[in-house]
Enzyme design. Structure first.
Site, mmCIF file in Angstrom:
data_model
loop_
_atom_site.group_PDB
_atom_site.id
_atom_site.type_symbol
_atom_site.label_atom_id
_atom_site.label_comp_id
_atom_site.label_asym_id
_atom_site.label_seq_id
_atom_site.Cartn_x
_atom_site.Cartn_y
_atom_site.Cartn_z
ATOM 1 N N ARG A 78 0.832 -1.207 0.000
ATOM 2 C CA ARG A 78 0.000 0.000 0.000
ATOM 3 C C ARG A 78 0.869 1.261 0.000
ATOM 4 O O ARG A 78 0.552 2.247 -0.670
ATOM 5 C CB ARG A 78 -0.956 -0.001 1.206
ATOM 6 N N LYS A 84 -2.610 6.946 1.171
ATOM 7 C CA LYS A 84 -2.322 7.223 2.586
ATOM 8 C C LYS A 84 -1.214 8.275 2.630
ATOM 9 O O LYS A 84 -0.037 7.965 2.781
ATOM 10 C CB LYS A 84 -1.939 5.933 3.324
ATOM 11 N N GLU A 98 -16.081 6.586 5.981
ATOM 12 C CA GLU A 98 -15.266 5.918 7.002
ATOM 13 C C GLU A 98 -15.125 6.845 8.194
ATOM 14 O O GLU A 98 -15.818 7.860 8.268
ATOM 15 C CB GLU A 98 -13.898 5.537 6.437
HETATM 16 N N1 PXG Z 1 -9.056 4.890 7.311
HETATM 17 C C1 PXG Z 1 -8.122 5.833 7.527
HETATM 18 C C2 PXG Z 1 -8.376 7.217 7.090
HETATM 19 C C3 PXG Z 1 -6.923 5.471 8.138
HETATM 20 O O1 PXG Z 1 -5.975 6.382 8.351
HETATM 21 C C4 PXG Z 1 -7.735 3.197 8.328
HETATM 22 C C5 PXG Z 1 -8.891 3.610 7.697
HETATM 23 C C6 PXG Z 1 -7.583 1.765 8.702
HETATM 24 O O2 PXG Z 1 -6.619 1.147 7.879
HETATM 25 P P1 PXG Z 1 -5.733 -0.081 8.375
HETATM 26 O O3 PXG Z 1 -4.933 -0.440 7.188
HETATM 27 O O4 PXG Z 1 -4.906 0.424 9.515
HETATM 28 O O5 PXG Z 1 -6.660 -1.137 8.808
HETATM 29 C C7 PXG Z 1 -6.720 4.134 8.552
HETATM 30 C C8 PXG Z 1 -5.444 3.737 9.215
HETATM 31 C C9 PXG Z 1 -2.852 6.459 14.046
HETATM 32 C C10 PXG Z 1 -3.044 5.359 13.080
HETATM 33 O O6 PXG Z 1 -1.759 6.545 14.621
HETATM 34 C C11 PXG Z 1 -4.001 5.466 12.099
HETATM 35 C C12 PXG Z 1 -4.148 4.461 11.184
HETATM 36 C C13 PXG Z 1 -3.382 3.332 11.254
HETATM 37 C C14 PXG Z 1 -2.432 3.220 12.240
HETATM 38 C C15 PXG Z 1 -2.255 4.240 13.180
HETATM 39 O O7 PXG Z 1 -3.779 7.249 14.251
HETATM 40 N N2 PXG Z 1 -5.098 4.642 10.237
#
Ligand code: PXG
Length: 298
Positions: free
Chosen positions: A52, A151, A184
């Site tokens: 990703r 991301k 989301e």
């Molecule tokens: N939506 C958004 C906008 C994100 O930033 C997810 C969904 C979930 O994705 P994953 O691949 O993690 O299942 C994310 C991921 C933090 C932090 O420190 C945020 C994320 C992941 C890890 C840490 O706030 N967001």
């Protein structure tokens, strides 16, 4: 010993890991990142996270000056130097140092850094009692403007939503897209569970990512668990009305794992407490994180 941070091929103590004020990651949010976790010496879905990261970078035409194998090595070495078996891993690649113009071509070399730290867990009460959530006025970025599938270091859309949720006394925000469909949350994907036709098993639903969501790796893991457990699953366009009338709602993300949502905009969801299917999926996900991953030792 202070935390060691990887920066452009070397390791520095936390206080000495510094980047230029001319880095376009800072000046313009021009860069990409990943948040990854390790559980007892197993890095969960590392390949998926690196894929990703590379895809986000590719869309930005940002060429990461190392291979995925080299990146994996750097991550493992950073974990070892910090003696971390249960860690939060943040990988960041920026456009690099340039001048005050936004032309990416002015940046000769991307900046790469890797932070590994102890994971700060959410309080257990959140999982036991569930979360109250509010829909915020800030809509999710349009895929045609800043695609939420990237991301990127530009997280202002999510930060505005987080501020609005907190102003209303909630920890997390439901974000709709510009058409009013469920997209989301600020750092998590969203699912609902509903028994629609009196079947033995309810249906698991989540919005398609093209409506304005990140293709979450936890989201994908839950979809795969549902397939294995023969829980009917569907990607479907959802509205707030659908969520209000769900049997269960939960969020998925690397940091949160699976968090039950029990209230949305003042409406109780289901019985107003975490539901059984959320519990089953959470347990299965837990098992997976302790069983699968890239193994390392200190
Ligand atoms: N939506 C958004 C906008 C994100 O930033 C997810 C969904 C979930 O994705 P994953 O691949 O993690 O299942 C994310 C991921 C933090 C932090 O420190 C945020 C994320 C992941 C890890 C840490 O706030 N967001």
């Amino acid at each position: 010993m202070p935390l060691q941070v990887y920066l452009d091929g070397r390791w520095y103590p936390k206080n000495e890991a510094k980047i230029s004020v001319f880095d376009h990651g800072l000046l313009y949010g021009d860069g990409v990142f990943e948040g990854i976790r390790s559980y007892g010496g197993l890095i969960f879905k590392l390949k998926e996270h690196l894929n990703r990261l590379w895809e986000s970078a590719h869309t930005l035409m940002l060429e990461i000056p190392m291979t995925q194998t080299e990146m994996q090595k750097a991550i493992l070495e950073t974990l070892k130097r910090n003696k971390l078996l249960d860690a939060y891993i943040r990988v960041v690649v920026t456009r690099g140092v340039g001048d005050l113009g936004l032309d990416p071509a002015k940046c000769l070399r991307p900046t790469i850094f890797i932070i590994t730290d102890k994971i700060v867990l959410y309080p257990e009460s959140l999982y036991a009692n569930g979360l109250e959530m509010i829909t915020v006025p800030t809509v999710r970025n349009l895929p045609e403007a800043v695609n939420p599938s990237i991301k990127s270091l530009n997280y202002l859309n999510n930060i505005l939503a987080k501020i609005e949720a907190k102003n209303s006394g909630c920890m997390e925000a439901l974000m709709l897209n510009h058409q009013g469909y469920v997209a989301e949350c600020t750092g998590d994907n969203i699912f609902m569970v509903k028994n629609e036709d009196g079947a033995a098993r309810p249906r698991l639903l989540t919005p398609p990512v093209y409506l304005g969501a990140l293709k979450g790796i936890t989201r994908q893991a839950i979809i795969e668990i549902a397939a294995r457990k023969q829980i009917p699953f569907e990607e479907r366009i959802l509205t707030r009305h659908d969520l209000f009338n769900a049997d269960e709602v939960f969020l998925t993300g690397t940091a949160a794992e699976i968090i039950p949502v029990v209230k949305l905009d003042g409406r109780l969801i289901g019985k107003g407490k975490p539901g059984p299917w959320t519990g089953i999926l959470r347990k299965e996900f837990r098992n997976l994180t302790r069983k699968e991953g890239v193994h390392y030792t200190l």
